[in-house]
Design an enzyme around this catalytic site. Structure first.
Site, PDB file in Angstrom:
ATOM      1  N   ALA A 112       0.860  -1.180   0.000  1.00  0.00           N
ATOM      2  CA  ALA A 112       0.000   0.000   0.000  1.00  0.00           C
ATOM      3  C   ALA A 112       0.897   1.231   0.000  1.00  0.00           C
ATOM      4  O   ALA A 112       2.044   1.174   0.435  1.00  0.00           O
ATOM      5  CB  ALA A 112      -0.892  -0.020   1.232  1.00  0.00           C
TER       6      ALA A 112
ATOM      7  N   GLU B 110      -0.430  -9.461  -0.457  1.00  0.00           N
ATOM      8  CA  GLU B 110      -1.838  -9.772  -0.191  1.00  0.00           C
ATOM      9  C   GLU B 110      -2.644  -9.799  -1.483  1.00  0.00           C
ATOM     10  O   GLU B 110      -3.502 -10.664  -1.672  1.00  0.00           O
ATOM     11  CB  GLU B 110      -2.411  -8.739   0.792  1.00  0.00           C
TER      12      GLU B 110
ATOM     13  N   GLY C  45       0.714  -5.101   1.029  1.00  0.00           N
ATOM     14  CA  GLY C  45      -0.496  -5.208   0.217  1.00  0.00           C
ATOM     15  C   GLY C  45      -0.234  -5.868  -1.134  1.00  0.00           C
ATOM     16  O   GLY C  45      -1.144  -6.457  -1.727  1.00  0.00           O
TER      17      GLY C  45
ATOM     18  N   GLU D 251       4.839  -5.077   7.186  1.00  0.00           N
ATOM     19  CA  GLU D 251       4.083  -3.997   7.835  1.00  0.00           C
ATOM     20  C   GLU D 251       4.555  -3.718   9.255  1.00  0.00           C
ATOM     21  O   GLU D 251       4.454  -2.598   9.745  1.00  0.00           O
ATOM     22  CB  GLU D 251       2.588  -4.340   7.856  1.00  0.00           C
TER      23      GLU D 251
HETATM   24  C1  HXC Z   1       5.044   4.304  -1.343  1.00  0.00           C
HETATM   25  C2  HXC Z   1       6.964   3.351  -2.129  1.00  0.00           C
HETATM   26  C3  HXC Z   1       6.609   2.095  -1.543  1.00  0.00           C
HETATM   27  C4  HXC Z   1       5.365   2.040  -0.848  1.00  0.00           C
HETATM   28  C5  HXC Z   1       8.500   1.865  -2.529  1.00  0.00           C
HETATM   29  N1  HXC Z   1       8.148   3.141  -2.713  1.00  0.00           N
HETATM   30  N2  HXC Z   1       7.597   1.218  -1.819  1.00  0.00           N
HETATM   31  N3  HXC Z   1       6.193   4.434  -2.018  1.00  0.00           N
HETATM   32  N4  HXC Z   1       4.635   3.168  -0.774  1.00  0.00           N
HETATM   33  N5  HXC Z   1       4.914   0.915  -0.310  1.00  0.00           N
HETATM   34  C6  HXC Z   1       8.868   4.176  -3.446  1.00  0.00           C
HETATM   35  C7  HXC Z   1      10.091   4.672  -2.661  1.00  0.00           C
HETATM   36  O1  HXC Z   1       9.689   5.628  -1.719  1.00  0.00           O
HETATM   37  C8  HXC Z   1      10.920   5.247  -3.762  1.00  0.00           C
HETATM   38  O2  HXC Z   1      10.405   6.521  -4.124  1.00  0.00           O
HETATM   39  C9  HXC Z   1      10.652   4.310  -4.940  1.00  0.00           C
HETATM   40  O3  HXC Z   1       9.420   3.651  -4.639  1.00  0.00           O
HETATM   41  C10 HXC Z   1      11.724   3.263  -5.089  1.00  0.00           C
HETATM   42  O4  HXC Z   1      11.895   2.597  -3.848  1.00  0.00           O
HETATM   43  P1  HXC Z   1      13.323   2.413  -3.127  1.00  0.00           P
HETATM   44  O5  HXC Z   1      13.046   2.198  -1.689  1.00  0.00           O
HETATM   45  O6  HXC Z   1      14.233   3.520  -3.496  1.00  0.00           O
HETATM   46  O7  HXC Z   1      13.824   1.086  -3.823  1.00  0.00           O
HETATM   47  P2  HXC Z   1      14.796  -0.034  -3.214  1.00  0.00           P
HETATM   48  O8  HXC Z   1      15.922   0.596  -2.452  1.00  0.00           O
HETATM   49  O9  HXC Z   1      15.098  -0.940  -4.354  1.00  0.00           O
HETATM   50  O10 HXC Z   1      13.913  -0.819  -2.139  1.00  0.00           O
HETATM   51  C11 HXC Z   1      12.785  -1.550  -2.572  1.00  0.00           C
HETATM   52  C12 HXC Z   1      11.908  -1.938  -1.365  1.00  0.00           C
HETATM   53  C13 HXC Z   1      11.590  -0.673  -0.531  1.00  0.00           C
HETATM   54  C14 HXC Z   1      12.659  -2.964  -0.474  1.00  0.00           C
HETATM   55  C15 HXC Z   1      10.651  -2.594  -1.906  1.00  0.00           C
HETATM   56  O11 HXC Z   1      11.072   0.333  -1.407  1.00  0.00           O
HETATM   57  C16 HXC Z   1      10.580  -0.886   0.551  1.00  0.00           C
HETATM   58  O12 HXC Z   1      10.893  -1.425   1.617  1.00  0.00           O
HETATM   59  N6  HXC Z   1       9.322  -0.430   0.320  1.00  0.00           N
HETATM   60  C17 HXC Z   1       8.276  -0.508   1.324  1.00  0.00           C
HETATM   61  C18 HXC Z   1       7.744  -1.896   1.449  1.00  0.00           C
HETATM   62  C19 HXC Z   1       6.664  -1.981   2.519  1.00  0.00           C
HETATM   63  O13 HXC Z   1       6.887  -1.628   3.675  1.00  0.00           O
HETATM   64  N7  HXC Z   1       5.487  -2.423   2.120  1.00  0.00           N
HETATM   65  C20 HXC Z   1       4.332  -2.534   3.027  1.00  0.00           C
HETATM   66  C21 HXC Z   1       3.512  -1.286   2.977  1.00  0.00           C
HETATM   67  S1  HXC Z   1       2.192  -1.325   4.131  1.00  0.00           S
HETATM   68  P3  HXC Z   1      11.387   7.764  -4.382  1.00  0.00           P
HETATM   69  O14 HXC Z   1      10.434   8.896  -4.616  1.00  0.00           O
HETATM   70  O15 HXC Z   1      12.254   7.914  -3.199  1.00  0.00           O
HETATM   71  O16 HXC Z   1      12.165   7.355  -5.613  1.00  0.00           O
HETATM   72  C22 HXC Z   1       1.008  -2.241   3.387  1.00  0.00           C
HETATM   73  C23 HXC Z   1      -0.244  -2.459   4.191  1.00  0.00           C
HETATM   74  C24 HXC Z   1      -1.289  -3.116   3.388  1.00  0.00           C
HETATM   75  O17 HXC Z   1       1.145  -2.700   2.321  1.00  0.00           O
HETATM   76  C25 HXC Z   1      -2.600  -2.974   4.033  1.00  0.00           C
HETATM   77  C26 HXC Z   1      -3.732  -3.124   3.063  1.00  0.00           C
HETATM   78  C27 HXC Z   1      -5.040  -2.578   3.585  1.00  0.00           C
END
Ligand code: HXC
Length: 259
Positions: A66, A113, A110, A133
């Site tokens: 998400a 999921e 997400g 998360e």
């Molecule tokens: C918003 C995101 C994002 C996310 C990545 N980006 N994941 N933006 N939401 N979930 C963006 C980064 O901010 C970055 O933007 C660009 O994408 C590239 O990501 P990087 O981090 O620079 O890439 P990398 O170093 O290769 O790392 C990849 C990654 C990391 C390991 C996937 O991005 C990461 O940990 N992302 C978050 C994963 C996460 O926590 N997901 C769960 C979310 S909560 P910029 O602008 O800086 O280039 C969830 C709840 C669901 O999903 C509930 C449902 C109801």
């Protein structure tokens, strides 16, 4: 139909493909993207010509979860009042034709999921699955804590939800989360091949099989077996059953009419 956050296309006149299209954000799932996906899924589901759907992302990310930026400032009142994200996420559960997830790169939070809400997952060898998360001070919110243990068992699901570690494609296949792993450059061929095979069968039987397998996750064994038996019986009322069995007996290819 033109969408902003997804792309749609039809392959072989019968497979509807939805490609998540926020590559710079690693396909982070925002509300509008999920609304668009729900709409595209419903359109494909209602289109007589379409027999199967595929959801896919980019090489680097199926979806990294998400959209954290969008969520960061929400309050409890915001997410509770709007039933945050889940209303649009539920659309996929109402889709009656098969939906395959073709996953390459990150399928996190997400994104994992969403992949698990599809009927099965075909993964590229660079796929990585995770429910990170916990690192954000929350927990999975779109079924992750429920579908992951059903897919991989309690121990691995707990490990992933509590430590946020990712599973690579090999481990995911071994654990039963994904049905097949293929080289990255073969991912869409493989998914399309599976989809076209499904399209070649009688659609009523395909829909019944999907409904029955889903029952295995939603009720008791007794109820599931009875549900399956009744749908099995019901398929004997279809022309496709006559055609399929007659074709086998007479050593010819079946031509299903989806009736
Ligand atoms: C918003 C995101 C994002 C996310 C990545 N980006 N994941 N933006 N939401 N979930 C963006 C980064 O901010 C970055 O933007 C660009 O994408 C590239 O990501 P990087 O981090 O620079 O890439 P990398 O170093 O290769 O790392 C990849 C990654 C990391 C390991 C996937 O991005 C990461 O940990 N992302 C978050 C994963 C996460 O926590 N997901 C769960 C979310 S909560 P910029 O602008 O800086 O280039 C969830 C709840 C669901 O999903 C509930 C449902 C109801």
């Amino acid at each position: 139909m033109a969408y902003e956050f997804i792309q749609t296309r039809v392959e072989g006149d019968k497979v509807g493909i939805i490609t998540l299209n926020r590559p710079k954000q690693l396909n982070a799932l925002n509300g509008e993207l999920m609304r668009e996906m729900g709409q595209a899924l419903k359109e494909f589901d209602g289109n007589e010509a379409i027999g199967c759907m595929i959801i896919t992302g980019s090489e680097k990310a199926f979806a990294a979860g998400a959209d954290i930026g969008a969520m960061a400032t929400y309050s409890f009142a915001d997410v509770y009042r709007d039933d945050y994200i889940t209303r649009d996420w539920e659309t996929i559960r109402s889709i009656r034709k098969p939906v395959i997830a073709a996953v390459s790169g990150f399928a996190l939070g997400g994104g994992c999921e969403l992949a698990m809400m599809c009927d099965f997952i075909i993964a590229a060898d660079n796929a990585k699955f995770g429910q990170p998360e916990i690192k954000l001070g929350v927990i999975p919110g779109a079924g992750g804590t429920q579908r992951l243990p059903r897919a991989v068992g309690k121990s691995k699901a707990m490990d992933m939800c509590l430590t946020a570690r990712m599973m690579d494609a090999t481990e995911a296949e071994r654990a039963g989360l994904v049905s097949r792993v293929v080289p990255l450059d073969k991912l869409m061929d493989e998914a399309l091949g599976a989809a076209l095979i499904i399209c070649g069968f009688g659609r009523l039987a395909v829909m019944a099989a999907k409904e029955c397998v889903n029952r295995a996750f939603e009720g008791s064994l007794n109820d599931g077996v009875m549900f399956e038996r009744r749908l099995f019986h019901a398929l004997f009322a279809t022309t496709d059953q006559k055609e399929g069995m007659d074709a086998f007996v007479n050593k010819r290819a079946a031509a299903f009419k989806h009736q």
